[in-house]
Design an enzyme around this catalytic site. Structure first.
Site, PDB file in Angstrom:
ATOM      1  CD  GLU A 385     -13.700  40.458  25.164  1.00  9.19           C
ATOM      2  OE1 GLU A 385     -14.267  39.533  24.584  1.00  9.19           O
ATOM      3  OE2 GLU A 385     -13.157  40.334  26.285  1.00  9.19           O
TER       4      GLU A 385
HETATM    5  C1  TNX Z   1     -12.208  36.681  24.914  1.00  5.13           C
HETATM    6  S1  TNX Z   1      -9.577  37.020  23.650  1.00  5.13           S
HETATM    7  C2  TNX Z   1     -11.405  37.436  25.735  1.00  5.13           C
HETATM    8  C3  TNX Z   1     -11.185  37.013  27.125  1.00  5.13           C
HETATM    9  C4  TNX Z   1     -11.966  35.784  27.469  1.00  5.13           C
HETATM   10  C5  TNX Z   1     -11.915  34.828  26.310  1.00  5.13           C
HETATM   11  C6  TNX Z   1     -12.577  33.523  26.598  1.00  5.13           C
HETATM   12  C7  TNX Z   1      -9.665  38.335  24.432  1.00  5.13           C
HETATM   13  C8  TNX Z   1      -8.669  39.306  24.103  1.00  5.13           C
HETATM   14  N1  TNX Z   1     -10.641  38.496  25.316  1.00  5.13           N
HETATM   15  O1  TNX Z   1     -11.516  38.064  28.001  1.00  5.13           O
HETATM   16  O2  TNX Z   1     -11.401  35.215  28.594  1.00  5.13           O
HETATM   17  O3  TNX Z   1     -12.536  35.413  25.202  1.00  5.13           O
HETATM   18  O4  TNX Z   1     -12.366  32.620  25.539  1.00  5.13           O
END
Ligand code: TNX
Length: 618
Positions: A385
């Site tokens: 992300e």
């Molecule tokens: C996605 S899974 C994220 C996290 C959040 C999560 C909440 C991932 C690698 N990144 O930053 O906490 O969703 O479900």
């Protein structure tokens, strides 16, 4: 923040143990010597006797399905532990009727003369002493064998592998054999599950400590079986982490991934960059005080894990999810200005400047120090992300970070967003997609990557169980126990052969999870489902059988003071909880001003109860 667990009871010397008759108490005799402990033991014994009592539907009946659930068609709970009741399901189980073994007060634990094996025997004794009140001395297995013993033997084996074991129960004794101390350790966890549920009581219980006769031969399907705890969104202190390690070890999970850094907090001390924790550690979701692990705290965690054959996988999330680092060192921000602390739950807005050389000094210092503190082979660099970083800058950053990890001697792990980047020797992608296909990840596998599977819609333990689950998210769907269980890591992702799958991991993100009880509520009963997918051969996969075996663990969690979700899918036996779990205080409204999920009062039968917890096992 989390209730601090009460101190673990000292291993009991029966000559001093309150409430335990030192003259070889007859089974079912209740302790008589010391009133307080005796009362506790009596209550615990009553709880054990009540295991088979029919559900009453009263508030006492904490294991009953929530009101409204149809339990008429659920199978009756087993009368006693059967050899095949183990979770995760063993590879081979061969019961021998009539060959039960009963552990008696004079039992000894005999072990091969090897330091690590002796340590496992010591841990087994420490697990069995509180509830039995027996001394269970650990002795050398090379001495002549008396009957009535538990033996842990290291023995060369071609087929048990590095983690497998064989367990034989006869009326004469119990013998666990393995090629490694890790195998003995897993065998000891199986032994523990074969005893009555009251074995989890922290105080002596009057019980017939019988194990079902027969043989188990067992070894894991995948080498990597893990869970992740996000200690960044909410901070969890060392005792809570040690307790999670105990939970992992019990279900033969062998990796604990710690998500140590994120926008809301930096949780691990770095000598070269002290403000990371001084400034970046002092915040968390909702505006709480945060916290961090000193280097000694972290050493304690990895050592405790190693003693339980759990490898810690530290994650420093880069280049995104870095707001907390930027609050401490504004020079790393793209505009050079430190942002304010972030206590909300959005993602994808922050990043360290990939065009600034100082960023790479930071990355090398941090990863170098974490690598030096970490005995395990893995270093997780996040990579998820980073929405605001252009793809070419992102790829250049990750390639460089991969090289920095390699220079520390560790193997790089990253979320599957790093898939498009050039391959690095041995690299592992942690896949958290929600569909059965992902050509970019499959291509990275073609180029040599291995996968740890954490499918968001099956393995994400921060997802709600049901629409009314009081905490958790639902962006990847609702995950009840069946959904956590019903997938196959070997075939889940199109174009990815089973031999590229290193294993499975269940992540617990903690935007809405604020206490030890809430952590356990989200872990149980789904964590054992993921553990079974990682350990058990596919041939054992069977939802009806799994839920029946899992049902027997409810009384164990109650006896141990472990919170869990009373999933209506599981035919829990009725039980009055043991005293250790009785003084439950139900968490009420927890303030989480920035959280998207309303955090409501938790009903007694559905929510995580803050039960007083025994400290992590010795
Ligand atoms: C996605 S899974 C994220 C996290 C959040 C999560 C909440 C991932 C690698 N990144 O930053 O906490 O969703 O479900």
């Amino acid at each position: 923040m989390p209730a601090v667990p009460t101190a673990a009871p000292e291993p009991l010397d029966p000559s001093r143990a309150p409430g335990v008759d030192e003259r070889t108490p007859a089974h079912h005799d209740l302790p008589v010597h010391e009133p307080t402990a005796a009362e506790l033991a009596r209550a615990a014994a009553r709880a054990a006797d009540d295991l088979l009592a029919p559900p009453t539907g009263t508030p006492e009946n904490l294991l009953a399905p929530p009101t409204g659930a149809a339990d008429d068609d659920l199978p009756a709970p087993p009368a006693r532990v059967r050899l095949g009741d183990v979770v995760p399901a063993p590879e081979r189980v061969a019961p021998v009727p009539g060959a039960d073994f009963v552990l008696t007060p004079d039992a000894t634990i005999r072990v091969s003369p090897d330091d690590a094996a002796r340590a496992v025997a010591g841990q087994l004794a420490a697990l069995l002493r509180p509830a039995t009140g027996y001394p269970l001395p650990v002795t050398d297995a090379t001495r002549p064998e008396p009957a009535g013993d538990v033996t842990l033997a290291l023995a060369a084996s071609d087929d048990l592998g590095p983690e497998g074991y064989r367990l034989d129960v006869t009326s004469e004794g119990v013998r666990i054999e393995a090629a490694t101390p890790a195998g003995l350790f897993h065998g000891a966890q199986t032994l523990r599950q074969l005893l009555p549920a009251a074995i989890e009581s922290p105080v002596p219980v009057a019980e017939r400590w019988a194990l079902p006769g027969g043989s188990i031969t067992d070894r894991p399907r995948f080498p990597y079986r893990g869970a992740m705890l996000d200690v960044a969104r909410h901070f969890f202190g060392v005792p809570d982490v040690l307790r999670v390690i105990d939970h992992l070890a019990r279900y033969k999970l062998n990796h604990l991934h710690l998500h140590l850094t994120d926008d809301q907090g930096w949780r691990i001390a770095v000598d070269a960059w002290p403000r990371l924790t001084e400034v970046g550690g002092a915040s968390e979701v909702g505006g709480g005080p945060g916290g961090h692990y000193s280097r000694d705290d972290y050493r304690r965690i990895v050592a405790y894990a190693a003693e339980r054959y759990v490898t810690v996988v530290p994650e420093i999330d880069l280049p995104g999810h870095t707001n907390a680092a930027l609050t401490a060192y504004g020079e790393l921000a793209p505009d050079g200005i430190a942002p304010p602390p972030y206590t909300g739950t959005d993602v994808g807005f922050s990043y360290v400047d990939p065009t600034n050389e100082r960023t790479y000094e930071f990355v090398a210092d941090v990863l170098g120090e974490i690598a030096a503190l970490t005995p395990g082979p893995w270093l997780h660099i996040g990579g998820d992300e980073a929405f605001k970083v252009r793809p070419d800058a992102y790829a250049a950053f990750v390639e460089r970070a991969q090289r920095i990890v390699a220079a520390t001697g560790k193997t790089v792990v990253g979320w599957h967003q790093i898939a498009p980047v050039a391959h690095a020797e041995g690299r592992v992608l942690q896949w958290w997609g929600t569909r059965g296909e992902d050509p970019v990840t499959a291509d990275a596998v073609q180029r040599g990557a291995r996968l740890v599977l954490s499918p968001g819609n099956h393995a994400y333990l921060d997802m709600k169980y049901a629409p009314d689950t009081p905490i958790g998210h639902d962006w990847a769907g609702l995950i009840d126990v069946r959904r956590a269980y019903d997938w196959d890591p070997g075939t889940h992702l199109a174009g990815v052969p089973a031999d590229a799958v290193l294993g499975v991991e269940a992540p617990l993100w903690t935007e809405s999870v604020t206490s030890r009880a809430e952590v356990e509520f989200m872990l149980f009963p789904r964590l054992p489902a993921i553990a079974e997918l990682g350990w058990s051969p596919r041939a054992t996969h069977d939802w009806a059988g799994f839920r029946d075996r899992l049902a027997g663990h409810g009384p164990r969690w109650i006896a141990a003071g472990t919170a869990f979700h009373r999933s209506p899918e599981i035919p829990w036996p009725a039980e009055r909880p043991a005293p250790a779990a009785r003084q439950a205080a139900i968490p009420t409204q927890t303030e989480q001003p920035t959280h998207a999920v309303p955090h409501t009062a938790i009903p007694a039968q559905a929510g995580p109860e803050e039960a007083p917890a025994p400290a992590p096992s010795a």
